[in-house]
Design an enzyme around this catalytic site. Structure first.
Site, short mmCIF file in Angstrom:
data_model
loop_
_atom_site.label_atom_id
_atom_site.label_comp_id
_atom_site.label_asym_id
_atom_site.label_seq_id
_atom_site.Cartn_x
_atom_site.Cartn_y
_atom_site.Cartn_z
N ARG A 180 -26.06 1.64 -25.97
CA ARG A 180 -25.55 0.58 -26.56
C ARG A 180 -26.83 -0.29 -27.46
O ARG A 180 -26.51 -1.31 -27.38
CB ARG A 180 -25.09 -0.69 -25.28
CG ARG A 180 -24.00 0.01 -24.45
CD ARG A 180 -22.95 0.45 -25.40
NE ARG A 180 -21.70 1.02 -24.57
CZ ARG A 180 -21.83 2.24 -24.52
NH1 ARG A 180 -22.49 3.13 -25.12
NH2 ARG A 180 -20.64 2.80 -23.86
N SER A 229 -16.52 -4.91 -22.50
CA SER A 229 -17.36 -4.81 -21.42
C SER A 229 -18.53 -6.10 -21.64
O SER A 229 -19.24 -6.23 -22.90
CB SER A 229 -18.24 -3.63 -21.32
OG SER A 229 -17.22 -2.63 -21.07
N GLU A 299 -24.05 -6.54 -22.81
CA GLU A 299 -23.55 -5.89 -24.01
C GLU A 299 -23.24 -6.72 -24.85
O GLU A 299 -23.47 -6.50 -26.13
CB GLU A 299 -22.77 -4.94 -23.34
CG GLU A 299 -22.06 -4.03 -24.47
CD GLU A 299 -21.10 -3.27 -24.20
OE1 GLU A 299 -21.05 -2.39 -23.39
OE2 GLU A 299 -20.30 -2.70 -25.21
N1 EPU Z 1 -14.85 0.09 -11.56
C1 EPU Z 1 -14.51 -0.54 -10.41
N2 EPU Z 1 -14.08 -1.84 -10.49
C2 EPU Z 1 -13.94 -2.55 -11.75
C3 EPU Z 1 -14.34 -1.66 -12.87
C4 EPU Z 1 -14.53 -0.39 -12.69
O1 EPU Z 1 -14.87 -0.32 -9.25
O2 EPU Z 1 -13.50 -3.92 -11.96
C5 EPU Z 1 -15.24 1.62 -11.29
C6 EPU Z 1 -14.08 2.36 -11.85
O3 EPU Z 1 -13.34 2.69 -10.94
C7 EPU Z 1 -14.91 3.53 -12.35
C8 EPU Z 1 -16.24 3.09 -12.96
O4 EPU Z 1 -16.24 1.79 -12.17
O5 EPU Z 1 -15.12 4.38 -11.26
C9 EPU Z 1 -16.38 3.03 -14.40
O6 EPU Z 1 -15.33 2.16 -14.86
P1 EPU Z 1 -14.68 2.41 -16.32
O7 EPU Z 1 -14.28 4.01 -16.35
O8 EPU Z 1 -13.49 1.60 -16.55
O9 EPU Z 1 -15.82 2.63 -17.38
P2 EPU Z 1 -17.02 1.36 -17.63
O10 EPU Z 1 -18.02 2.14 -17.28
O11 EPU Z 1 -16.60 0.02 -16.86
C10 EPU Z 1 -17.01 2.06 -19.98
C11 EPU Z 1 -17.45 1.38 -21.42
C12 EPU Z 1 -16.22 0.75 -21.96
C13 EPU Z 1 -15.16 1.93 -22.16
C14 EPU Z 1 -15.05 2.50 -20.69
C15 EPU Z 1 -14.02 4.07 -20.76
C16 EPU Z 1 -19.83 0.32 -21.02
C17 EPU Z 1 -20.39 -1.02 -20.70
N3 EPU Z 1 -18.38 0.40 -21.11
O12 EPU Z 1 -16.68 1.19 -19.08
O13 EPU Z 1 -16.51 0.23 -23.24
O14 EPU Z 1 -13.83 1.63 -22.72
O15 EPU Z 1 -16.18 3.05 -20.40
O16 EPU Z 1 -14.64 4.91 -21.52
O17 EPU Z 1 -20.23 1.52 -21.33
C18 EPU Z 1 -17.13 -1.84 -24.28
O18 EPU Z 1 -18.18 -1.35 -24.45
O19 EPU Z 1 -16.64 -2.79 -24.66
C19 EPU Z 1 -16.11 -0.92 -23.54
C20 EPU Z 1 -14.96 -1.34 -23.16
#
Ligand code: EPU
Length: 306
Positions: A180, A229, A299
């Site tokens: 990021r 995020s 972020e």
């Molecule tokens: N999770 C939880 N509780 C929550 C949210 C997530 O337990 O409330 C768990 C999910 O079940 C999963 C893990 O955390 O096992 C990761 O969650 P998720 O797959 O939703 O991805 P993320 O890491 O939260 C990242 C990017 C997003 C992108 C998604 C999908 C970052 C900070 N965020 O989110 O990007 O859409 O992967 O690929 O890297 C953004 O940057 O604005 C953004 C939305």
């Protein structure tokens, strides 16, 4: 600061000039006080000349793309906010070399359009960015990404405007992308970039785009304004998971709420202000620190005084 600078800038360059413009109209969060001036340049040359003028006269400038990854203070911003999304647009195929294809993409082009262009032409490499809102310039500046990839994977070079309007192109080897982050100098404005993709894989592109679409619809709150995020994921973990474990899902302050659906999103239920969002950020940070000893890094970018 120079008096009457807005008048002078108007004479010097072409574009849209909106004085005292509420920035909530220009952010995906629908939050933010007024900009002393919001300027949307007509052409690349207008942008370069505006930056030259602002820097020479010591007028603070803020660059925003589509406003999708920022939180703007309720007090607004003094100086000039330059908005590039939908202003500097254009995608051109520059050259094809064996299985690679190189595109010249202007910074204000929506990321969505780059992705559509690639999928339509059967170019592989942009699938990861499906559903990420914002402009190409903003996406490069924040090395936007998902679990399928990030901008660093496809950026071949970036053309920047530096202080006083100097234009410089930095090639891939001299770019220091990190999670990021793009490592570009603070004062620089991304003007355009060369994006390198692979030629010839229509089916692959469409399949992963569809999968990502379904996943995001299921896991992220779409119905309310937000900035995506809020925190970066800490190494080997997920900010959303930690905030959920801290029991903070659904925590609401005025109209700002930690999303029930995804704890790393804060949603605006109507008239949320930046102050409430910052309060929620502080609470999430201190609870996660207390419970897990992990410091969450933002972020989103904060603009203005908090
Ligand atoms: N999770 C939880 N509780 C929550 C949210 C997530 O337990 O409330 C768990 C999910 O079940 C999963 C893990 O955390 O096992 C990761 O969650 P998720 O797959 O939703 O991805 P993320 O890491 O939260 C990242 C990017 C997003 C992108 C998604 C999908 C970052 C900070 N965020 O989110 O990007 O859409 O992967 O690929 O890297 C953004 O940057 O604005 C953004 C939305």
């Amino acid at each position: 600061m120079k008096k009457d600078w807005i008048k002078e800038l108007r004479i010097l360059v072409e574009g849209s000039f909106l004085a005292d413009e509420p920035l909530k109209k220009h952010t995906s969060f629908r939050i933010g006080g007024p900009a002393e001036l919001l300027f949307i340049p007509k052409t690349e040359i207008d942008l370069i000349n505006a930056i030259k003028f602002l820097d020479k006269n010591g007028i603070k400038r803020y660059i925003i793309g589509a406003g999708t990854n920022i939180l703007v203070s309720d007090k607004g911003l003094n100086g000039c906010v330059i908005k590039l999304a939908n202003a500097l647009k254009g995608i051109k195929i520059l050259k094809r070399e064996r299985s690679s294809v190189y595109l010249n993409v202007m910074a204000g082009e929506p990321l969505r359009r780059l992705n559509e262009f690639a999928v339509k032409n059967g170019f592989i490499g942009t699938e990861f960015c499906f559903g990420i809102p914002g402009s190409v310039g903003g996406a490069i500046a924040g090395n936007a990404g998902t679990r399928l990839g990030e901008m660093a994977d496809i950026v071949e070079s970036v053309t920047l405007i530096r202080e006083m309007g100097e234009v410089e192109t930095i090639s891939r080897g001299r770019l220091f992308f990190a999670y990021r982050e793009c490592g570009l100098p603070e004062d620089s404005v991304i003007l355009s970039s060369i994006i390198a993709l692979k030629d010839g894989g229509k089916d692959v592109s469409i399949k992963s785009v569809e999968e990502l679409k379904i996943y995001r619809k299921k896991s992220q709150p779409y119905g309310y304004p937000s900035a995506g995020s809020i925190f970066k994921n800490p190494p080997e973990d997920s900010a959303g998971r930690l905030i959920e474990l801290a029991g903070l899902k659904g925590l609401r302050l005025n109209d700002a709420e930690i999303s029930q659906m995804h704890a790393n999103f804060i949603i605006n239920r109507g008239k949320a202000d930046a102050k409430s969002v910052i309060k929620l950020i502080d609470i999430a940070r201190s609870e996660v620190q207390k419970l897990f000893g992990i410091r969450l890094e933002l972020e989103i970018r904060l603009l203005g005084e908090f």
